[in-house]
Design a protein around this motif. Structure first.
Motif, short mmCIF file in Angstrom:
data_model
loop_
_atom_site.label_atom_id
_atom_site.label_comp_id
_atom_site.label_asym_id
_atom_site.label_seq_id
_atom_site.Cartn_x
_atom_site.Cartn_y
_atom_site.Cartn_z
N THR A 152 -8.29 5.98 -5.82
CA THR A 152 -7.25 6.71 -5.09
C THR A 152 -7.72 8.10 -4.72
O THR A 152 -7.44 8.59 -3.60
CB THR A 152 -5.98 6.80 -5.96
OG1 THR A 152 -5.60 5.50 -6.40
CG2 THR A 152 -4.83 7.42 -5.17
N GLN A 207 0.89 11.25 -2.55
CA GLN A 207 2.04 10.72 -3.28
C GLN A 207 1.59 9.82 -4.43
O GLN A 207 2.12 9.88 -5.54
CB GLN A 207 2.95 9.95 -2.33
CG GLN A 207 3.68 10.81 -1.31
CD GLN A 207 4.50 9.98 -0.34
OE1 GLN A 207 4.36 8.75 -0.28
NE2 GLN A 207 5.35 10.64 0.44
N THR A 208 0.59 8.98 -4.16
CA THR A 208 0.10 8.08 -5.21
C THR A 208 -0.60 8.85 -6.32
O THR A 208 -0.45 8.51 -7.50
CB THR A 208 -0.85 7.04 -4.59
OG1 THR A 208 -0.19 6.41 -3.47
CG2 THR A 208 -1.23 5.98 -5.60
N TRP A 231 -8.57 2.58 -10.65
CA TRP A 231 -7.79 3.03 -9.50
C TRP A 231 -7.58 4.54 -9.49
O TRP A 231 -7.25 5.10 -8.44
CB TRP A 231 -6.43 2.32 -9.47
CG TRP A 231 -6.54 0.94 -8.88
CD1 TRP A 231 -6.65 -0.22 -9.56
CD2 TRP A 231 -6.59 0.63 -7.50
NE1 TRP A 231 -6.75 -1.27 -8.69
CE2 TRP A 231 -6.72 -0.78 -7.39
CE3 TRP A 231 -6.54 1.37 -6.32
CZ2 TRP A 231 -6.80 -1.44 -6.18
CZ3 TRP A 231 -6.62 0.71 -5.11
CH2 TRP A 231 -6.74 -0.68 -5.04
N LYS A 234 0.20 9.67 2.00
CA LYS A 234 0.40 8.53 1.11
C LYS A 234 -0.48 8.64 -0.14
O LYS A 234 -0.04 8.33 -1.26
CB LYS A 234 0.09 7.23 1.85
CG LYS A 234 0.97 6.97 3.07
CD LYS A 234 2.41 6.75 2.68
CE LYS A 234 3.22 6.19 3.84
NZ LYS A 234 3.20 7.07 5.03
N THR A 267 6.62 3.67 -8.77
CA THR A 267 7.91 4.38 -8.72
C THR A 267 9.08 3.44 -8.95
O THR A 267 10.11 3.84 -9.50
CB THR A 267 8.05 5.08 -7.36
OG1 THR A 267 7.87 4.11 -6.31
CG2 THR A 267 7.01 6.18 -7.20
N VAL A 309 -2.54 1.42 -1.00
CA VAL A 309 -2.10 2.58 -1.79
C VAL A 309 -0.57 2.70 -1.75
O VAL A 309 0.07 3.02 -2.76
CB VAL A 309 -2.78 3.86 -1.25
CG1 VAL A 309 -2.15 5.10 -1.88
CG2 VAL A 309 -4.27 3.81 -1.55
N THR A 310 0.02 2.46 -0.59
CA THR A 310 1.48 2.52 -0.49
C THR A 310 2.14 1.47 -1.37
O THR A 310 3.17 1.73 -2.00
CB THR A 310 1.91 2.33 0.98
OG1 THR A 310 1.26 3.30 1.80
CG2 THR A 310 3.41 2.45 1.13
N LEU A 312 0.91 0.19 -4.18
CA LEU A 312 0.79 0.63 -5.58
C LEU A 312 1.78 1.75 -5.89
O LEU A 312 2.39 1.78 -6.97
CB LEU A 312 -0.64 1.10 -5.85
CG LEU A 312 -1.73 0.02 -5.72
CD1 LEU A 312 -3.10 0.62 -5.98
CD2 LEU A 312 -1.47 -1.15 -6.66
N TYR A 313 1.94 2.68 -4.97
CA TYR A 313 2.93 3.76 -5.17
C TYR A 313 4.33 3.19 -5.31
O TYR A 313 5.11 3.61 -6.19
CB TYR A 313 2.86 4.73 -4.00
CG TYR A 313 3.95 5.77 -4.00
CD1 TYR A 313 3.88 6.86 -4.85
CD2 TYR A 313 5.06 5.64 -3.16
CE1 TYR A 313 4.89 7.82 -4.86
CE2 TYR A 313 6.06 6.59 -3.16
CZ TYR A 313 5.98 7.67 -4.02
OH TYR A 313 6.97 8.61 -4.04
#
Length: 464
Positions: A385, A402-403, A381, A399, A344, A336-337, A339-340
């Motif tokens: 997520t 944020q995503t 996703w 996390k 961004t 997930v981190t 993808l974030y």
């Protein structure tokens, strides 16, 4: 003829007149002498008083000059307007800008200067000593100093010898051990040769990769790894049948890829991306998958071309399968981190292009070819997520939140249709309200749980 005698009546007045004349002369002479003695006495007294006054003034002047500043053998700051004795050592402190002063030859110099100011003549006789006499005196002085300091010097040398070993002894031991100083380049070549040697054992290969990872953290060393083909050797190590070799080969690659565009390009051309995805898609030990995922993240970040190839090779499907594995839940937060960061990163590139007013910068064009958000929506996703928000760890929830915020523009309609997401957000809102209240009671100005609560409230507001 008989002498004539004056009558007695005429002799008496003449004698009286003569007596008066003698008395007057004596009185006049006495007065002249007294006046002369008095004049001489006053003149001598005046001259003496003037001399004493002059010396007193000179002494007062000398005292005044010496009282203005008395330098010592240590450096002291000289205030503006202060005078120093002639011959003092004055310097400018370049750090503070202040003048500093100290004495050079205090005793002899001050004595001579004081005598000079008081009018005493310095008796300097250049013929007193010959040059040979001075040389002999200097030699005797040195001999005396050496005699006085010989015991202290011997004691100091004995102490030093106890603390340190002679250089000759150290050189001899180094020669016996065959110790040779090597550069980083030479060390990496030696490690690659050991790893690539068929005669090396598994432990030796793993140890070589472990040591190599330390050196390739430096950008220059990682680029030097390309110059002799070491990077390709490590990439080929991902095909090994030994899990430990694959694990530590990925570990080395992750360190070499990090923020190193030149190495990233060579890795893509060398087939590193395909091999990393294959390891994540197949059954491997969890420790190996952690390091493989680390290498994949290092390769994709700030490299839009690699991100394009990642999507073409089905990278999102591989990550989705990895997250859905029950045994790999620990990797879900890292995925997930990643993808974030990718979402961004593309957003920031577009904002930077707008701020710089560049119509078609090369980097922006590369990012526009990365169809990441549509791929995330198609691969499900948005739902994946949202489900990860049920993880118990606060850091994992942070996390995921944020995503969710980064995917809000793409997944808004699906978030609103997800009833489980709404219930989860409501439950977390109540939980973090209680934790935020505790932070306020403890007097924390910027609480961690208050930030999480603010993220939840913002997300709920957007979904209404």
């Amino acid at each position: 003829m008989a002498p004539q005698h004056l009558p007695s009546t005429r002799v008496a007045p003449l004698g009286l007149l003569l007596g008066l004349l003698v008395t007057s002369c004596f009185t006049f002479c006495l007065s002249c002498r007294n006046s002369k003695d008095f004049a001489l006495t006053n003149t001598e007294k005046n001259i003496h008083k003037e001399s004493e006054t002059k010396e007193a003034r000179e002494e007062e002047l000398d005292t005044e000059v010496l009282e203005v500043f008395q330098p010592t053998h240590e450096w002291q700051t000289l205030q503006p307007g202060q005078n120093v004795p002639a011959g003092s050592h004055v310097r400018m402190n370049l750090q503070t800008g202040a003048r500093e002063v100290k004495l050079q030859q205090e005793d002899k110099f001050q004595t001579n200067m004081k005598g000079f100011k008081k009018g005493k003549r310095l008796d300097i006789n250049t013929n007193t000593y010959t040059s040979q006499d001075l040389k002999d005196a200097l030699a005797k002085f040195k001999e005396g100093a050496e005699t006085e300091n010989s015991k202290d010097e011997q004691a100091r040398q004995a102490t030093v010898k106890q603390l340190f070993r002679p250089i000759e002894e150290l050189k001899k031991e180094f020669d016996e051990l065959n110790v040779v100083l090597e550069t980083d380049m030479q060390i990496m070549v030696r490690l690659i040769n050991k790893f690539n040697s068929s005669s090396s054992s598994l432990e030796e290969k793993v140890a070589a990769l472990f040591d190599l990872e330390y050196y390739v953290h430096q950008m220059d060393n990682a680029q030097d790894l390309l110059s002799f083909g070491g990077l390709q050797v490590v990439i080929n190590g991902l095909n090994s049948t030994e899990p430990l070799v694959k694990e530590y080969a990925a570990f080395v690659l992750g360190a070499a890829f990090s923020s190193n565009p030149k190495v990233q390009v060579e890795a893509i051309e060398g087939g590193a991306l395909q091999k990393l995805l294959l390891l994540l898609a197949t059954e491997q030990p969890l420790s190996a998958k952690k390091k493989v995922l680390f290498a994949l993240c290092s390769l994709l970040r700030h490299f839009p071309y690699a991100q394009q190839q990642f999507l073409k090779l089905g990278g999102l499907q591989v990550l989705r399968s990895l997250v859905q594995e029950k045994s790999a839940k620990v990797l879900a937060v890292r995925v997930v981190t990643l993808l974030y960061d990718l979402v961004t990163e593309k957003m920031f590139a577009e904002e930077e292009a707008e701020l710089t007013q560049d119509s078609s910068p090369e980097k922006l064009q590369q990012y526009r070819q990365v169809q990441l958000l549509p791929g995330l929506r198609e691969q499900g996703w948005c739902e994946i997520t949202a489900q990860l928000l049920a993880l118990p760890e606060h850091d994992a929830r942070e996390k995921v939140l944020q995503t969710l915020g980064a995917l809000l523009a793409t997944c808004r309609d699906r978030y609103r249709q997800d009833l489980q997401l709404s219930r989860t957000l409501g439950s977390l809102q109540a939980e973090y309200q209680a934790l935020a209240s505790l932070e306020l009671q403890e007097g924390e100005d910027e609480g961690y749980f208050r930030e999480l609560l603010a993220s939840i409230n913002s997300l709920l507001k957007e979904l209404r």
